[in-house]
Enzyme design. Structure first.
Site, short mmCIF file in Angstrom:
data_model
loop_
_atom_site.label_atom_id
_atom_site.label_comp_id
_atom_site.label_asym_id
_atom_site.label_seq_id
_atom_site.Cartn_x
_atom_site.Cartn_y
_atom_site.Cartn_z
N ASN A 43 -31.27 1.59 -67.15
CA ASN A 43 -29.68 1.66 -67.46
C ASN A 43 -29.45 2.72 -68.46
O ASN A 43 -29.82 2.22 -69.83
CB ASN A 43 -28.91 0.40 -67.71
CG ASN A 43 -29.17 -0.62 -66.33
OD1 ASN A 43 -28.60 -0.31 -65.52
ND2 ASN A 43 -29.68 -1.57 -66.76
N CYS A 93 -37.89 -2.20 -78.97
CA CYS A 93 -38.10 -1.73 -77.67
C CYS A 93 -37.29 -0.32 -77.41
O CYS A 93 -35.87 -0.26 -77.69
CB CYS A 93 -37.62 -2.75 -76.48
SG CYS A 93 -38.26 -4.32 -76.72
N CYS A 147 -31.15 -7.23 -82.69
CA CYS A 147 -32.43 -7.74 -82.38
C CYS A 147 -33.46 -7.27 -83.17
O CYS A 147 -33.27 -5.94 -83.70
CB CYS A 147 -32.88 -7.28 -81.01
SG CYS A 147 -34.59 -8.10 -80.27
N GLY A 204 -30.91 -9.78 -78.40
CA GLY A 204 -32.05 -10.53 -79.04
C GLY A 204 -33.17 -10.92 -78.40
O GLY A 204 -33.31 -11.01 -77.14
N GLU A 205 -34.17 -11.48 -78.94
CA GLU A 205 -35.43 -12.21 -78.64
C GLU A 205 -35.31 -13.55 -78.65
O GLU A 205 -35.37 -14.22 -79.66
CB GLU A 205 -36.61 -11.67 -79.40
CG GLU A 205 -37.93 -12.18 -79.26
CD GLU A 205 -38.44 -12.61 -77.66
OE1 GLU A 205 -38.58 -11.43 -77.10
OE2 GLU A 205 -38.55 -13.53 -77.25
N CYS A 227 -28.29 -4.38 -68.25
CA CYS A 227 -29.73 -4.75 -69.26
C CYS A 227 -29.97 -3.42 -70.05
O CYS A 227 -30.02 -2.54 -69.68
CB CYS A 227 -31.18 -4.89 -68.07
SG CYS A 227 -31.36 -6.50 -67.82
N SER A 245 -35.92 -14.70 -71.10
CA SER A 245 -36.66 -13.84 -71.01
C SER A 245 -37.33 -13.45 -72.23
O SER A 245 -36.70 -13.40 -73.29
CB SER A 245 -36.26 -12.66 -70.52
OG SER A 245 -36.75 -11.43 -70.64
N GLU A 295 -22.77 -10.63 -77.81
CA GLU A 295 -22.26 -10.12 -76.44
C GLU A 295 -22.68 -11.20 -75.10
O GLU A 295 -23.80 -11.54 -75.19
CB GLU A 295 -22.62 -8.81 -76.17
CG GLU A 295 -21.81 -7.58 -76.99
CD GLU A 295 -22.28 -6.16 -76.85
OE1 GLU A 295 -21.69 -5.57 -75.95
OE2 GLU A 295 -23.28 -6.06 -77.48
N LEU A 321 -42.26 -6.59 -69.37
CA LEU A 321 -43.39 -6.05 -69.55
C LEU A 321 -43.57 -4.47 -69.73
O LEU A 321 -43.86 -4.14 -70.57
CB LEU A 321 -44.44 -6.32 -68.17
CG LEU A 321 -45.87 -6.43 -68.22
CD1 LEU A 321 -46.42 -7.35 -69.50
CD2 LEU A 321 -46.57 -6.89 -66.95
N CYS A 345 -25.16 -14.03 -68.64
CA CYS A 345 -26.20 -13.49 -69.44
C CYS A 345 -25.79 -13.47 -70.93
O CYS A 345 -24.65 -12.95 -71.25
CB CYS A 345 -26.41 -12.13 -69.21
SG CYS A 345 -27.66 -11.45 -70.35
N CYS A 372 -34.02 0.26 -75.29
CA CYS A 372 -32.96 -0.88 -75.35
C CYS A 372 -32.00 -0.49 -76.46
O CYS A 372 -32.26 -0.15 -77.58
CB CYS A 372 -33.64 -2.23 -75.51
SG CYS A 372 -32.27 -3.45 -75.75
S1 SF4 Z 1 -32.90 -7.27 -77.06
FE1 SF4 Z 1 -34.84 -7.55 -75.77
S2 SF4 Z 1 -35.28 -5.36 -74.94
FE2 SF4 Z 1 -33.57 -5.22 -76.74
S3 SF4 Z 1 -35.06 -4.78 -78.25
FE3 SF4 Z 1 -34.64 -6.95 -78.25
S4 SF4 Z 1 -36.44 -7.88 -77.10
FE4 SF4 Z 1 -36.43 -5.61 -76.74
#
Ligand code: SF4
Length: 359
Positions: free
Chosen positions: A299, A115, A111, A164-165, A342, A196, A91, A220, A104, A118
């Site tokens: 969100n 978190c 991922c 994703g990270e 986000c 990020s 995406e 954070l 973005c 998310c």
């Molecule tokens: S996409 Fe970003 S906020 Fe979502 S789980 Fe992965 S690292 Fe965490």
């Protein structure tokens, strides 16, 4: 197997073109065709001889992502849902802004981090994206917004804050950044890119040693380990003290014009009290960091258990940070109605703004 051209640096493309028995200047033409003119097919590269175009058709592909859907928000934000060749979702979000547009992009399909605020986390890790799959997201979004190969009127910022990270897919990410910065191609320099991370400490330290790099943002979400362990379980591996020492190291390496920020998602009744704000300011000040904090109202998206903090709460939180010398800004949510904001990316379809148009 066909070579994926969007995935090649200029040097790699020269090598590939050489292997076809073609002179070096053909590589420059093809690189410009893929990245500067953003063409979709070899047939459109009419500056190449017909035989070479036919040869390329059998030996290479320009792109590998297929656009499945496009959603357009009432605020103009566009969300693209692609499928990779192996049917994984990717995406991308295009956010029009007054001064400069932002794209973005995603660095992974799904991922692996968990978190809790998310939606992407619920997909798990499907796989890392290749450098070419990262570059293609930008090419398609630009072509859709402006037309194929049309120069962007306001310039483009990129943020690696999609699915994703990014730091768990570090090498392809850095390669994509190298490809995109080429003046003969997309020419989006690292100074226009922000990546990020949820806090992959060794990569933050590594980035501190790299000179040509994107800006860094750290998500954070909590000012103490107890809460952060719960919201961002990666914290159990690299707790806050370790993370902020790496941030300090990174901040010391900053050059003029480079930016380093914290992102703080605001969850109603969870991490948004005055006490949390004081803890956050103390933490940042104790580590002698000068990074500003972006406050991001959550969100909401089913089935996540959180609600966004109220406007008043966010403002009061911001004022406490400012009163303690920490610069804080509130980020306006974009594209919420099409699940483009986000934390909302989870390859879902929405009723709003669906379009079958292929840019
Ligand atoms: S996409 Fe970003 S906020 Fe979502 S789980 Fe992965 S690292 Fe965490």
């Amino acid at each position: 197997m066909q070579t994926h051209l969007a995935c090649l640096t200029q040097a790699e493309l020269s090598e590939f073109v050489g292997s076809l028995g073609e002179p070096a200047y053909r590589a420059r033409q093809i690189f410009a065709g893929v990245h500067a003119r953003r063409l979709n097919s070899f047939a459109e590269m009419t500056d190449l001889p017909r035989e070479l175009r036919a040869k390329l058709d059998t030996r290479a592909v320009i792109s590998t992502l297929t656009l499945e859907s496009r959603y357009i928000s009432s605020d103009g934000t566009r969300r693209y849902l692609f499928k990779t060749l192996d049917n994984r979702p990717v995406e991308t979000v295009f956010i029009p802004e007054e001064r400069r547009d932002t794209i973005c992009f995603s660095s992974q399909s799904g991922c692996p981090l968990q978190c809790t605020f998310c939606l992407t986390a619920q997909l798990g890790l499907l796989r890392n994206l290749t450098a070419g799959e990262i570059v293609e997201q930008i090419i398609v979004a630009l072509n859709d917004a402006y037309g194929i190969g049309v120069k962007t009127p306001r310039g483009t910022n990129l943020v690696g804050m999609g699915a994703g990270e990014p730091f768990l897919n570090f090498d392809p990410l850095m390669k994509a950044i190298r490809i995109m910065k080429e003046p003969a191609g997309l020419h989006i320099v690292p100074n226009r890119i922000t990546v990020s991370t949820a806090g992959i400490v060794p990569r933050i330290r590594e980035l501190a040693t790299i000179s040509d790099r994107p800006h860094l943002a750290i998500s954070l979400a909590a000012p103490n380990d107890e809460l952060r362990d719960e919201l961002m379980p990666i914290n159990k591996k690299w707790p806050i003290e370790e993370l902020l020492s790496a941030c300090r190291e990174f901040e010391k390496s900053l050059k003029r014009n480079e930016r380093f920020t914290f992102e703080y998602v605001m969850l109603d009744g969870v991490n948004d009290s005055d006490e949390h704000a004081r803890q956050l300011a103390n933490l940042i000040n104790r580590h002698r960091l000068h990074a500003k904090v972006n406050l991001i109202p959550h969100n909401p998206a089913e089935p996540l258990p959180y609600q966004p903090s109220s406007t008043e709460r966010v403002e009061s939180f911001r004022k406490i940070l400012e009163s303690k010398g920490v610069h804080a800004f509130v980020r306006r949510p974009r594209g919420r109605d099409i699940l483009a904001a986000c934390g909302q990316l989870a390859a879902r379809s929405t009723a709003q703004g669906a379009s079958e148009a292929r840019p």
